[in-house]
Design an enzyme around this catalytic site. Structure first.
Site, PDB file in Angstrom:
ATOM      1  N   GLU A  28       0.806  -1.228   0.000  1.00 47.09           N
ATOM      2  CA  GLU A  28       0.000   0.000   0.000  1.00 47.09           C
ATOM      3  C   GLU A  28       0.833   1.269   0.000  1.00 47.09           C
ATOM      4  O   GLU A  28       0.805   2.047   0.965  1.00 47.09           O
ATOM      5  CB  GLU A  28      -0.972  -0.015   1.191  1.00 47.09           C
ATOM      6  N   GLU A  73      -4.851  -8.858   0.774  1.00 45.95           N
ATOM      7  CA  GLU A  73      -5.493  -8.540   2.045  1.00 45.95           C
ATOM      8  C   GLU A  73      -6.970  -8.309   1.791  1.00 45.95           C
ATOM      9  O   GLU A  73      -7.339  -7.634   0.828  1.00 45.95           O
ATOM     10  CB  GLU A  73      -4.959  -7.247   2.686  1.00 45.95           C
TER      11      GLU A  73
HETATM   12  C1  FCB Z   1      -4.266  -2.242   5.450  1.00 46.82           C
HETATM   13  C2  FCB Z   1      -2.876  -2.543   5.961  1.00 46.82           C
HETATM   14  C3  FCB Z   1      -2.829  -3.595   7.025  1.00 46.82           C
HETATM   15  C4  FCB Z   1      -4.002  -3.509   7.968  1.00 46.82           C
HETATM   16  C5  FCB Z   1      -5.298  -3.408   7.227  1.00 46.82           C
HETATM   17  C6  FCB Z   1      -6.513  -3.340   8.092  1.00 46.82           C
HETATM   18  O1  FCB Z   1      -4.314  -0.939   5.004  1.00 46.82           O
HETATM   19  O2  FCB Z   1      -2.047  -2.963   4.892  1.00 46.82           O
HETATM   20  O3  FCB Z   1      -1.591  -3.497   7.662  1.00 46.82           O
HETATM   21  O4  FCB Z   1      -3.806  -2.492   8.851  1.00 46.82           O
HETATM   22  O5  FCB Z   1      -5.292  -2.301   6.386  1.00 46.82           O
END
Ligand code: FCB
Length: 463
Positions: A170, A370
């Site tokens: 990110e 994620e």
């Molecule tokens: C993302 C991050 C991760 C976590 C999630 C909820 O932005 O990459 O580390 O905090 O959100």
């Protein structure tokens, strides 16, 4: 509409895993020569972290990793996305290497392989050595070259066993939450610094990808942006324009340089009154867009946006917007239930994001690196009945299946997160885990969602 529960099997070999990040779980922040990271520093700033906490202990994963890997195994997961802490390897960010840091990841990777779990290593999940921040952090072009050196050291050590590498997690957050809104480390509020940082993060990705591909071991290199579907609230020109700009800053600003070798012209024009991008040097975009083997997608939510009559001026104590140059844009809630983060639940936004990637960009294997949700979990009689998390999980797994049905090459899914952990500026107040962590005793309890996810993995889909 998703037809959850009607039997959706995934392609054979689809990867079911879970993700974590070093700073959020490891703790042991001064052990074995680890240097300071920018998050250690931010945690000391009064008011920066909601519960005033820090990462000194976190989930104590640095000591409990064998049991944590056993948990992954017990859930039947075949892949683990973890991150490597740069300040454990290069405590001062310079040429000095900390052997004990490398030994830790050596053991961790061996531990995964012994349990039949494939490592997916992320090189940067936000924990920059403080010593590099002291020299300007990501606003300093030199940091990108230091990152490539660090990548070389890690690959040299782990590359015989790790094949899947992600460079940046990110980068939007690192640049714009770190340097524009100041919500994340290093906690700076300077729009020019933020845009500069975004370029140097991308450059660091490109330089590291070159290093990884040039090593003696086969490396499959990816990058992990956080993507959102952005929809205008109405068909008015103002809202449509607001959506274009937000999509530009959030999604295309990162996808276009990596996948097309150029910054989006409309966003460059939007930013012209802020910066002339003179930090982009000849050859940079070629480096940034060199070979990519896979794309990681972090997806949590989507946005409906509207344009405002006039720019919003942040009130006293309020942060500036992280979307540089979009002070006259507002995100409007969809009016339905949100997660404990206050994020709208929009599974179809994941399908649309994936389809968009396959239509607007070169085809590439995609991993959902994620996805998950925070809820105000209650541990009762040794159990957590987190049904909202199960619903969220099912809806998003179904949404991915929809995208695969529409021809998108999605290869795997990593739930965020294996464990409840340190949720950045929210400290320990937000729980995303499939496994509940009692921060007092460090006891782990698999939540109902963890068992549900194990069943999805075992079935290779929704039964
Ligand atoms: C993302 C991050 C991760 C976590 C999630 C909820 O932005 O990459 O580390 O905090 O959100």
């Amino acid at each position: 509409m998703s037809t959850v529960g009607t039997g959706r099997r995934f392609p054979q070999g689809f990867v079911w895993g879970a993700a974590t990040a070093a700073f959020q779980i490891e703790g042991a922040s001064t052990e074995d020569g680890r240097g300071r990271s920018i998050w250690d520093t931010l945690c000391e700033r009064p008011g920066a972290i909601l519960d005033g906490s820090d990462g000194t202990v976190a989930c104590d994963h640095y000591h409990r990793w064998p049991a944590d890997l056993d948990l992954l195994r017990s859930l039947g997961l075949s892949a683990y996305r973890f991150s490597i802490s740069w300040p454990r390897i290069k405590p001062q960010g310079n040429g000095v290497i900390e052997e004990r840091g490398l030994e830790f990841y050596d053991r961790l990777v061996d531990g995964m392989l012994e349990r039949g779990i494939e490592p997916y290593a992320t090189l940067y999940h936000w924990d920059l050595p403080q010593a590099l921040e002291d020299k300007g952090g990501w606003t300093n072009r030199d940091t990108a070259y230091r990152f490539a050196e660090y990548a070389a050291v890690v690959q040299h050590r782990l590359g015989d066993r790790v094949r899947k590498w992600a460079t940046m997690n990110e980068p939007w957050c690192s640049a714009f939450l770190g340097y524009a809104s100041g919500e994340h480390a290093p906690g700076i509020t300077d729009p020019v610094a933020a845009v500069t940082a975004s370029h140097h993060l991308l450059l660091a990705h490109g330089l590291a990808a070159e290093v990884l591909h040039g090593g003696r071991r086969p490396a499959e290199v990816g990058i992990v942006p956080n993507l959102y579907r952005v929809t205008p609230q109405t068909g008015t020109e103002r809202d449509v324009e607001a959506a274009r700009r937000m999509d530009g800053m959030q999604n295309r600003w990162f996808l276009d340089p990596v996948l097309k070798g150029e910054y989006p012209a409309d966003v460059v024009a939007d930013l012209a009154h802020i910066t002339d991008l003179s930090f982009v040097k000849d050859g940079d975009l070629g480096t940034i867009s060199a070979r990519l083997d896979w794309l990681g997608v972090n997806y949590y939510s989507s946005w409906i946006v509207r344009g405002l009559d006039a720019p919003r001026v942040p009130g006293p104590g309020e942060r500036p917007t992280p979307w540089v140059g979009t002070d006259d844009v507002e995100i409007v809630p969809n009016g339905e239930q949100t997660t404990h983060m206050g994020w709208d639940i929009e599974p179809s936004g994941l399908t649309d994001t994936l389809v968009r990637l396959s239509q607007d960009y070169q085809p590439l294997p995609i991993y959902i690196t994620e996805n998950g949700s925070a809820w105000d979990d209650v541990l009762e009689d040794g159990a957590v009945h987190d049904h909202p998390r199960i619903d969220y999980l099912e809806q998003h797994v179904a949404a991915i299946h929809d995208a695969i049905d529409r021809g998108v090459d999605v290869r795997g899914y990593f739930a965020w997160s294996l464990l409840d952990n340190f949720e950045w500026a929210f400290g320990y107040t937000r729980r995303f885990g499939l496994v509940h962590v009692d921060y007092g005793t460090q006891e782990r309890v698999v939540k109902a969602s963890g068992r549900h996810y194990a069943a999805i993995a075992a079935e290779n889909g929704l039964a």
